[in-house]
Scaffold this active site. Structure first.
Site, PDB file in Angstrom:
ATOM      1  N   LYS A   1     -58.805  20.078  88.502  1.00 44.86           N
ATOM      2  CA  LYS A   1     -58.362  19.656  87.184  1.00 44.86           C
ATOM      3  C   LYS A   1     -56.946  19.108  87.294  1.00 44.86           C
ATOM      4  O   LYS A   1     -56.099  19.674  88.015  1.00 44.86           O
ATOM      5  CB  LYS A   1     -58.418  20.856  86.241  1.00 44.86           C
ATOM      6  CG  LYS A   1     -58.063  20.577  84.789  1.00 44.86           C
ATOM      7  CD  LYS A   1     -58.218  21.860  83.984  1.00 44.86           C
ATOM      8  CE  LYS A   1     -57.867  21.692  82.522  1.00 44.86           C
ATOM      9  NZ  LYS A   1     -58.018  22.961  81.772  1.00 44.86           N
TER      10      LYS A   1
ATOM     11  N   SER B   1     -60.796  22.665  77.898  1.00 48.17           N
ATOM     12  CA  SER B   1     -60.129  21.471  78.378  1.00 48.17           C
ATOM     13  C   SER B   1     -60.580  21.037  79.771  1.00 48.17           C
ATOM     14  O   SER B   1     -60.281  19.914  80.190  1.00 48.17           O
ATOM     15  CB  SER B   1     -58.610  21.699  78.382  1.00 48.17           C
ATOM     16  OG  SER B   1     -58.238  22.761  79.246  1.00 48.17           O
TER      17      SER B   1
ATOM     18  N   SER C   1     -61.288  27.367  78.088  1.00 48.12           N
ATOM     19  CA  SER C   1     -61.205  26.048  78.718  1.00 48.12           C
ATOM     20  C   SER C   1     -61.958  25.922  80.034  1.00 48.12           C
ATOM     21  O   SER C   1     -62.112  24.816  80.545  1.00 48.12           O
ATOM     22  CB  SER C   1     -59.747  25.651  78.922  1.00 48.12           C
ATOM     23  OG  SER C   1     -59.160  25.306  77.695  1.00 48.12           O
TER      24      SER C   1
END
Length: 537
Positions: free
Chosen positions: A111, A192, A216
């Protein structure tokens, strides 16, 4: 905005179109699916059916065909220009008889709020960090490299880990655009860690790392049909990861199988003297892969939390089928009431207040360590940048950022945080202890909703808040589909119970075989059974 790839990577993309994902081994060898697990890829590497270089080349090609073009998932922001060299080096180690472990030569995506020394910026999805090339490896990235993993690149995410606006669109960033769900391109991939979930689901890498403050990892994992684990806060170092709050932030695995999540967690868990929260990690961590047990559900006492029952009746039906699978494996199911609404409401309100208060000092401290090329040196600078950069506010604003700027210093904040953590732990521990439970299960949420940039999406609820605020682990495992859209089942447990949760999740996964590969429909109505009902003429 896509990061520019090196000439070597561009050449590799062109060459990869002619190379099968699994190699040029014996003439009768079967090609290795891009959805092969890390364990299956490791077996193919071990017996010579493929090489790490060939895996990397083929995944680069697949990213070009599915992410940059074709259905345009927007899951991968950039490919690591060092990935092929790293793969060749690891192949040479293997030929010399040196294999570092189950991740040796296996690809991992990060990420893009996690730093890696690969020449790429760490942007958190924001144009304000477009030049944030720190030349540092996050502590967990160093552990991955030591374990032999190949960092393939960076994944898109909800900008600033979904903490800029209360009206944000999950999976959208100004750097990468909107991440699309492989099971329905008009559906949310949640956030996210949306890019990490979508990339793993679509077979763009073997495994990925996400981060979570509240939901997330687990929400995008559930909504893209993969396994996601939010570890106990303090099991994995947060050093050189763009922060929200030290009280809840953690990184964790996002994979297609529970075994791969266990192998990945074994690699990244451990004490880091630079992160005081990890002081107990070395004493608490385990060989999570070795702890997996197909019979773990036999005799296990599992609490059933019917959270948000009735909001999605078809999800409820899938959950009931999953409970039957647990019973069939010998689990003892115990119905739970769950915390009352007043407690959950208070936890939700105070969580947001404290996260907002924690954010400015945490981000300011991080930005102070970034290179001079990063002109935004504080949250105030980022807010000012967003006000002048139309691409940042084309879809929604930055009211959380602005609120964080206005929060006054409060010497009583540590006590308030301790009180909130204790309240969340008492709620979750109460469910576990009252019935002497091994774990609590609940639906991870409903099926992914349509992305609606005008009115926002529909959120059907999630069990993520209690483990997030308490700092306890949360595992989600695919449990089925609603009109072809994935839904997951959550396993919740006390602090440091990752080995037990993974074993239970593994036993369920092996019994249910619920996960299936995505088919990238443009919308749910494109599925024949639904399309015929839409227009029976």
């Amino acid at each position: 905005m896509r990061h520019v790839q090196s000439a070597a990577v561009a050449a590799a993309i062109a060459l990869a179109a002619t190379i099968a994902l699994a190699a040029t081994g014996p003439a009768k060898a079967q090609p290795l699916s891009p959805y092969a697990s890390a364990g299956e890829q490791q077996a193919a590497l071990a017996d010579g059916r493929t090489t790490s270089e060939q895996l990397v080349r083929a995944y680069i090609d697949r990213i070009a065909r599915y992410d940059d073009a074709g259905v345009r998932l927007n899951a991968v922001l950039a490919v690591n220009p060092k990935a092929l060299d790293d793969a060749r080096r690891l192949d040479a180690e293997r030929r010399a008889g040196q294999v570092r472990g189950p991740l040796h030569g296996v690809t991992v995506l990060l990420k893009d709020n996690i730093e890696a020394d690969d020449g790429l910026p760490t942007t958190a999805g924001s144009l304000a960090l477009a030049d944030n090339v720190t030349r540092r490896d996050a502590a967990l990235v160093r552990r991955l490299k030591d374990a032999g993993a190949v960092v393939l690149g960076k994944t898109n995410l909800s900008e600033w880990a979904n903490f800029r606006s209360t009206r944000s669109i999950s999976g959208w960033s100004a750097v990468g655009g909107l991440v699309r769900n492989p099971y329905g391109l008009d559906r949310t991939a949640c956030g996210s860690s949306s890019g990490s979930g979508a990339a793993v689901a679509a077979g763009l890498a073997a495994v990925a790392i996400g981060t979570e403050t509240d939901g997330s990892i687990t929400c995008p994992a559930a909504m893209t049909g993969v396994v996601g684990l939010k570890p106990t806060v303090g099991l994995v170092s947060r050093i050189h990861i763009v922060p929200i709050t030290a009280a809840q932030d953690t990184a964790g695995p996002m994979t297609r199988t529970v075994a791969d999540a266990a192998a990945l967690l074994s690699a990244i868990a451990g004490t880091d003297t630079a992160d005081p929260a990890t002081a107990e990690a070395d004493a608490r961590k385990a060989d999570y892969l070795a702890a997996l047990d197909r019979n773990a559900l036999k005799g296990a006492r599992i609490g059933v939390w019917h959270a948000w029952k009735g909001r999605s009746p078809r999800t409820d039906a899938v959950f009931e089928a999953a409970l039957e699978a647990l019973r069939a494996q010998g689990a003892i199911l115990v119905e739970l009431k769950g915390p009352d609404d007043a407690v959950m409401g208070r936890i939700g309100r105070e969580e947001l207040q404290l996260m907002t208060a924690d954010f400015r000092p945490a981000l300011d401290a991080y930005l102070a360590t970034t290179p001079p090329s990063v002109k935004a040196r504080s949250l105030a600078d980022v807010v000012a940048f967003n006000r002048t950069e139309a691409r940042e506010t084309a879809l929604f604003g930055q009211e959380i950022f602005e609120e964080a700027l206005s929060v006054a210093d409060d010497p009583d904040r540590p006590r308030k945080r301790a009180d909130l953590t204790r309240l969340a732990r008492e709620a979750l521990d109460g469910m576990l202890a009252d019935q002497t439970l091994d774990a609590v299960v609940a639906p991870s949420g409903g099926p992914p909703s349509i992305v609606d940039p005008v009115n926002g999406g529909v959120f059907l609820g999630s069990p993520s808040r209690l483990p997030a605020v308490s700092g306890y682990p949360h595992l989600t495992v695919p449990m089925g589909y609603v009109s072809g859209l994935p839904v997951g089942m959550s396993f919740l447990g006390p602090a440091w119970s990752e080995a037990r949760l993974l074993a239970l999740g593994f036993a369920y996964e092996q019994a249910s075989k619920a996960r299936r590969e995505p088919d990238f429909p443009p919308h749910v109505g494109a599925r024949p059974e639904i399309g015929r009902a839409y227009d029976p003429r």
